[in-house]
Scaffold this motif. Structure first.
Motif, PDB file in Angstrom:
ATOM      1  N   LEU A   8       0.850  -1.192   0.000  1.00  0.00           N
ATOM      2  CA  LEU A   8       0.000   0.000   0.000  1.00  0.00           C
ATOM      3  C   LEU A   8       0.882   1.237   0.000  1.00  0.00           C
ATOM      4  O   LEU A   8       1.839   1.333   0.787  1.00  0.00           O
ATOM      5  CB  LEU A   8      -0.887  -0.011   1.239  1.00  0.00           C
ATOM      6  N   VAL A   9       0.570   2.178  -0.891  1.00  0.00           N
ATOM      7  CA  VAL A   9       1.375   3.392  -0.995  1.00  0.00           C
ATOM      8  C   VAL A   9       0.468   4.563  -1.337  1.00  0.00           C
ATOM      9  O   VAL A   9      -0.610   4.375  -1.921  1.00  0.00           O
ATOM     10  CB  VAL A   9       2.476   3.198  -2.071  1.00  0.00           C
ATOM     11  N   GLN A  10       0.874   5.740  -0.952  1.00  0.00           N
ATOM     12  CA  GLN A  10       0.141   6.950  -1.294  1.00  0.00           C
ATOM     13  C   GLN A  10       0.451   7.363  -2.736  1.00  0.00           C
ATOM     14  O   GLN A  10       1.526   7.070  -3.257  1.00  0.00           O
ATOM     15  CB  GLN A  10       0.520   8.087  -0.360  1.00  0.00           C
ATOM     16  N   ALA A  11      -0.500   8.038  -3.334  1.00  0.00           N
ATOM     17  CA  ALA A  11      -0.277   8.557  -4.687  1.00  0.00           C
ATOM     18  C   ALA A  11       0.982   9.415  -4.715  1.00  0.00           C
ATOM     19  O   ALA A  11       1.225  10.199  -3.788  1.00  0.00           O
ATOM     20  CB  ALA A  11      -1.484   9.357  -5.143  1.00  0.00           C
ATOM     21  N   GLY A  12       1.768   9.227  -5.757  1.00  0.00           N
ATOM     22  CA  GLY A  12       3.037   9.927  -5.884  1.00  0.00           C
ATOM     23  C   GLY A  12       4.209   9.163  -5.306  1.00  0.00           C
ATOM     24  O   GLY A  12       5.369   9.539  -5.520  1.00  0.00           O
ATOM     25  N   GLY A  13       3.919   8.096  -4.597  1.00  0.00           N
ATOM     26  CA  GLY A  13       4.964   7.297  -3.984  1.00  0.00           C
ATOM     27  C   GLY A  13       5.562   6.276  -4.936  1.00  0.00           C
ATOM     28  O   GLY A  13       5.235   6.247  -6.138  1.00  0.00           O
ATOM     29  N   SER A  14       6.429   5.434  -4.393  1.00  0.00           N
ATOM     30  CA  SER A  14       7.158   4.447  -5.187  1.00  0.00           C
ATOM     31  C   SER A  14       7.105   3.075  -4.536  1.00  0.00           C
ATOM     32  O   SER A  14       6.981   2.961  -3.312  1.00  0.00           O
ATOM     33  CB  SER A  14       8.623   4.870  -5.343  1.00  0.00           C
ATOM     34  N   LEU A  15       7.200   2.067  -5.369  1.00  0.00           N
ATOM     35  CA  LEU A  15       7.346   0.689  -4.927  1.00  0.00           C
ATOM     36  C   LEU A  15       8.263  -0.024  -5.910  1.00  0.00           C
ATOM     37  O   LEU A  15       8.340   0.359  -7.086  1.00  0.00           O
ATOM     38  CB  LEU A  15       6.001  -0.042  -4.905  1.00  0.00           C
ATOM     39  N   ARG A  16       8.913  -1.072  -5.439  1.00  0.00           N
ATOM     40  CA  ARG A  16       9.696  -1.918  -6.328  1.00  0.00           C
ATOM     41  C   ARG A  16       9.250  -3.358  -6.167  1.00  0.00           C
ATOM     42  O   ARG A  16       9.250  -3.898  -5.054  1.00  0.00           O
ATOM     43  CB  ARG A  16      11.198  -1.810  -6.049  1.00  0.00           C
ATOM     44  N   LEU A  17       8.881  -3.951  -7.283  1.00  0.00           N
ATOM     45  CA  LEU A  17       8.504  -5.361  -7.317  1.00  0.00           C
ATOM     46  C   LEU A  17       9.688  -6.186  -7.771  1.00  0.00           C
ATOM     47  O   LEU A  17      10.480  -5.751  -8.604  1.00  0.00           O
ATOM     48  CB  LEU A  17       7.330  -5.590  -8.267  1.00  0.00           C
ATOM     49  N   SER A  18       9.773  -7.393  -7.233  1.00  0.00           N
ATOM     50  CA  SER A  18      10.814  -8.337  -7.634  1.00  0.00           C
ATOM     51  C   SER A  18      10.166  -9.631  -8.081  1.00  0.00           C
ATOM     52  O   SER A  18       9.099 -10.008  -7.575  1.00  0.00           O
ATOM     53  CB  SER A  18      11.759  -8.632  -6.472  1.00  0.00           C
ATOM     54  N   CYS A  19      10.828 -10.307  -9.000  1.00  0.00           N
ATOM     55  CA  CYS A  19      10.359 -11.602  -9.477  1.00  0.00           C
ATOM     56  C   CYS A  19      11.571 -12.492  -9.681  1.00  0.00           C
ATOM     57  O   CYS A  19      12.402 -12.231 -10.555  1.00  0.00           O
ATOM     58  CB  CYS A  19       9.583 -11.451 -10.773  1.00  0.00           C
ATOM     59  N   ALA A  20      11.651 -13.541  -8.880  1.00  0.00           N
ATOM     60  CA  ALA A  20      12.769 -14.479  -8.968  1.00  0.00           C
ATOM     61  C   ALA A  20      12.344 -15.710  -9.736  1.00  0.00           C
ATOM     62  O   ALA A  20      11.317 -16.328  -9.420  1.00  0.00           O
ATOM     63  CB  ALA A  20      13.227 -14.867  -7.568  1.00  0.00           C
ATOM     64  N   ALA A  21      13.124 -16.058 -10.737  1.00  0.00           N
ATOM     65  CA  ALA A  21      12.837 -17.225 -11.570  1.00  0.00           C
ATOM     66  C   ALA A  21      13.741 -18.378 -11.190  1.00  0.00           C
ATOM     67  O   ALA A  21      14.914 -18.187 -10.863  1.00  0.00           O
ATOM     68  CB  ALA A  21      13.019 -16.872 -13.045  1.00  0.00           C
ATOM     69  N   SER A  22      13.199 -19.590 -11.275  1.00  0.00           N
ATOM     70  CA  SER A  22      13.980 -20.800 -11.027  1.00  0.00           C
ATOM     71  C   SER A  22      13.499 -21.885 -11.967  1.00  0.00           C
ATOM     72  O   SER A  22      12.453 -21.767 -12.600  1.00  0.00           O
ATOM     73  CB  SER A  22      13.868 -21.242  -9.566  1.00  0.00           C
ATOM     74  N   GLY A  23      14.257 -22.954 -12.043  1.00  0.00           N
ATOM     75  CA  GLY A  23      13.902 -24.040 -12.942  1.00  0.00           C
ATOM     76  C   GLY A  23      14.622 -23.897 -14.273  1.00  0.00           C
ATOM     77  O   GLY A  23      15.792 -23.560 -14.311  1.00  0.00           O
ATOM     78  N   ARG A  24      13.920 -24.128 -15.374  1.00  0.00           N
ATOM     79  CA  ARG A  24      14.514 -24.111 -16.706  1.00  0.00           C
ATOM     80  C   ARG A  24      14.642 -22.685 -17.236  1.00  0.00           C
ATOM     81  O   ARG A  24      14.119 -22.336 -18.306  1.00  0.00           O
ATOM     82  CB  ARG A  24      13.698 -24.964 -17.648  1.00  0.00           C
ATOM     83  N   THR A  25      15.357 -21.872 -16.520  1.00  0.00           N
ATOM     84  CA  THR A  25      15.444 -20.455 -16.877  1.00  0.00           C
ATOM     85  C   THR A  25      16.197 -20.226 -18.187  1.00  0.00           C
ATOM     86  O   THR A  25      16.026 -19.192 -18.817  1.00  0.00           O
ATOM     87  CB  THR A  25      16.108 -19.657 -15.748  1.00  0.00           C
ATOM     88  N   PHE A  26      16.982 -21.201 -18.623  1.00  0.00           N
ATOM     89  CA  PHE A  26      17.714 -21.038 -19.877  1.00  0.00           C
ATOM     90  C   PHE A  26      16.759 -20.951 -21.063  1.00  0.00           C
ATOM     91  O   PHE A  26      17.127 -20.481 -22.133  1.00  0.00           O
ATOM     92  CB  PHE A  26      18.684 -22.199 -20.084  1.00  0.00           C
TER      93      PHE A  26
END
Length: 118
Positions: free
Chosen positions: A11-29
């Protein structure tokens, strides 16, 4: 198979910032691109951004250009979405995706909620 695990919503106020992360595993090649789509209540899932894994070339949806930045950490098979100047209309569940060719979304994360209050 490729497994995707997202983190960083909230939850963030308008004008604010967030950073999402996504970690991949398995057959990433096998992954050609990774990216983010989002789905607001009662609406279709919409494209946000993607990054081509080998070249780093990025593509953005019109509504986020200039505010969101997608990046990758190849060593850790992780993709990030830096979201700045957030607006209430950015409120949605954000899904990480991975495709084995351009134009396909073959793997999905579980989704992470982003809520922007005005």
């Amino acid at each position: 198979q490729v497994q995707l695990v997202e983190s960083g919503g909230g939850l963030v106020q308008a004008g604010g910032s967030l950073r999402l992360s996504c970690a991949a595993s398995g057959r990433t090649f096998s992954v050609y691109h990774m990216g983010w789509l989002r789905q607001a209540p009662g609406k279709e899932r919409r494209f946000v951004a993607l990054i081509r894994w080998s070249t780093g070339i990025t593509t953005y949806g019109d509504s986020v250009k200039g505010r969101f930045t997608i990046s990758k950490d190849s060593a850790n098979n992780t993709v990030y979405l830096q979201m700045n100047n957030l607006k209430p209309e950015d409120t949605a569940v954000y899904y990480c995706s991975a495709g084995i060719q351009l134009g396909t979304y073959d793997y999905w994360g579980q989704g992470t909620q982003v809520t922007v209050q005005s």
